[in-house]
Design a protein around this motif. Sequence first.
Motif, short mmCIF file in Angstrom:
data_model
loop_
_atom_site.label_atom_id
_atom_site.label_comp_id
_atom_site.label_asym_id
_atom_site.label_seq_id
_atom_site.Cartn_x
_atom_site.Cartn_y
_atom_site.Cartn_z
N ILE A 139 -14.21 -68.21 110.68
CA ILE A 139 -13.98 -68.65 112.06
C ILE A 139 -15.18 -69.45 112.56
N ASP A 140 -16.39 -68.95 112.30
CA ASP A 140 -17.61 -69.64 112.75
C ASP A 140 -17.75 -71.00 112.08
N HIS A 141 -17.40 -71.08 110.80
CA HIS A 141 -17.50 -72.34 110.06
C HIS A 141 -16.55 -73.39 110.67
N VAL A 142 -15.31 -72.98 110.89
CA VAL A 142 -14.32 -73.90 111.47
C VAL A 142 -14.72 -74.28 112.90
N GLN A 143 -15.25 -73.33 113.66
CA GLN A 143 -15.67 -73.62 115.03
C GLN A 143 -16.80 -74.64 115.06
N TYR A 144 -17.72 -74.54 114.12
CA TYR A 144 -18.81 -75.51 114.01
C TYR A 144 -18.24 -76.92 113.83
N MET A 145 -17.26 -77.04 112.93
CA MET A 145 -16.65 -78.35 112.69
C MET A 145 -15.87 -78.84 113.90
N GLU B 141 -26.76 -95.81 108.85
CA GLU B 141 -27.77 -94.79 109.12
C GLU B 141 -27.20 -93.69 110.02
N ARG B 142 -26.40 -94.08 111.03
CA ARG B 142 -25.77 -93.09 111.91
C ARG B 142 -24.77 -92.24 111.11
N ALA B 143 -24.04 -92.86 110.19
CA ALA B 143 -23.10 -92.12 109.35
C ALA B 143 -23.85 -91.09 108.51
N LEU B 144 -25.00 -91.47 107.95
CA LEU B 144 -25.81 -90.53 107.18
C LEU B 144 -26.28 -89.37 108.05
N GLU B 145 -26.72 -89.68 109.25
CA GLU B 145 -27.19 -88.66 110.19
C GLU B 145 -26.09 -87.64 110.48
N LEU B 146 -24.88 -88.12 110.77
CA LEU B 146 -23.78 -87.23 111.09
C LEU B 146 -23.32 -86.43 109.87
N ALA B 147 -23.33 -87.05 108.70
CA ALA B 147 -22.96 -86.32 107.47
C ALA B 147 -23.94 -85.19 107.22
N ALA B 148 -25.22 -85.44 107.41
CA ALA B 148 -26.23 -84.39 107.22
C ALA B 148 -26.02 -83.25 108.21
N GLU B 149 -25.68 -83.59 109.44
CA GLU B 149 -25.43 -82.55 110.44
C GLU B 149 -24.22 -81.71 110.07
N LEU B 150 -23.15 -82.35 109.63
CA LEU B 150 -21.94 -81.61 109.25
C LEU B 150 -22.19 -80.77 108.01
N SER B 151 -23.06 -81.21 107.14
CA SER B 151 -23.41 -80.47 105.93
C SER B 151 -24.05 -79.11 106.24
N ALA B 152 -24.60 -78.99 107.42
CA ALA B 152 -25.28 -77.76 107.82
C ALA B 152 -24.35 -76.74 108.47
N ALA B 153 -23.04 -76.90 108.32
CA ALA B 153 -22.09 -75.92 108.88
C ALA B 153 -22.43 -74.54 108.33
N PRO B 154 -22.23 -73.51 109.14
CA PRO B 154 -22.59 -72.16 108.69
C PRO B 154 -21.62 -71.63 107.65
N GLY B 155 -22.16 -70.78 106.80
CA GLY B 155 -21.36 -70.10 105.78
C GLY B 155 -21.62 -68.61 105.84
N ILE C 185 -24.77 -73.97 105.03
CA ILE C 185 -24.44 -74.05 103.60
C ILE C 185 -25.03 -75.29 102.94
N HIS C 186 -25.42 -76.28 103.71
CA HIS C 186 -26.02 -77.50 103.15
C HIS C 186 -25.17 -78.05 102.01
N GLU C 187 -23.86 -78.15 102.27
CA GLU C 187 -22.95 -78.63 101.25
C GLU C 187 -23.07 -80.13 101.08
N TRP C 188 -22.70 -80.62 99.91
CA TRP C 188 -22.64 -82.05 99.67
C TRP C 188 -21.39 -82.60 100.33
N LEU C 189 -21.53 -83.69 101.06
CA LEU C 189 -20.40 -84.41 101.62
C LEU C 189 -20.42 -85.81 101.01
N GLU C 190 -19.25 -86.28 100.62
CA GLU C 190 -19.15 -87.64 100.11
C GLU C 190 -18.95 -88.57 101.29
N LEU C 191 -19.78 -89.58 101.41
CA LEU C 191 -19.70 -90.55 102.50
C LEU C 191 -19.18 -91.85 101.94
#
Length: 135
Positions: free
Chosen positions: A31-37, A97-111, A117-123
């Motif tokens: 629930i927390d992971h989905v709420q973060y997104m 650069e903004r896309a990279l910034e947002l991808a890095a932020e989304l990568s930090a969703a909680p697990g 979780i610092h997951e890899w996201l494909e941009l």
Amino acid sequence: MPKYLLLKHYRGAPDAVNNVPMDQWTPQELIDHVQYMEDFAERLRGTGEFVDHRALSPQGTFVRSDGEGRPPVTDGPFPETKDLIAGWTIIDVESYERALELAAELSAAPGAGGKPIHEWLELRPFLTEWPTVSE
């Protein structure tokens, strides 16, 4: 503004910093992971940078033409697959650069344990014009 696809891969292999497999998370951790997104998407709606996002079911089928009009179909993805496309987000931003910034932020969703979780996201940028062929 260029649009980008943030492709969320669920990796069964231990390559993320917080690598507890999602099927071992508690209901509250999910629930927390989905709420973060959802919170991420809502904030980007406010800035005009959000386009859409979807989670994908782990069930799927692979299909391709056999050239005879009878496409071979295989089940999959399979649970033993180490990499599964779990979902995607589309953003519309001013720069790469903004896309990279947002991808890095989304990568930090909680697990598990609420830790990022610092997951890899494909941009991937959307193709805006077809490549030209010169002779």
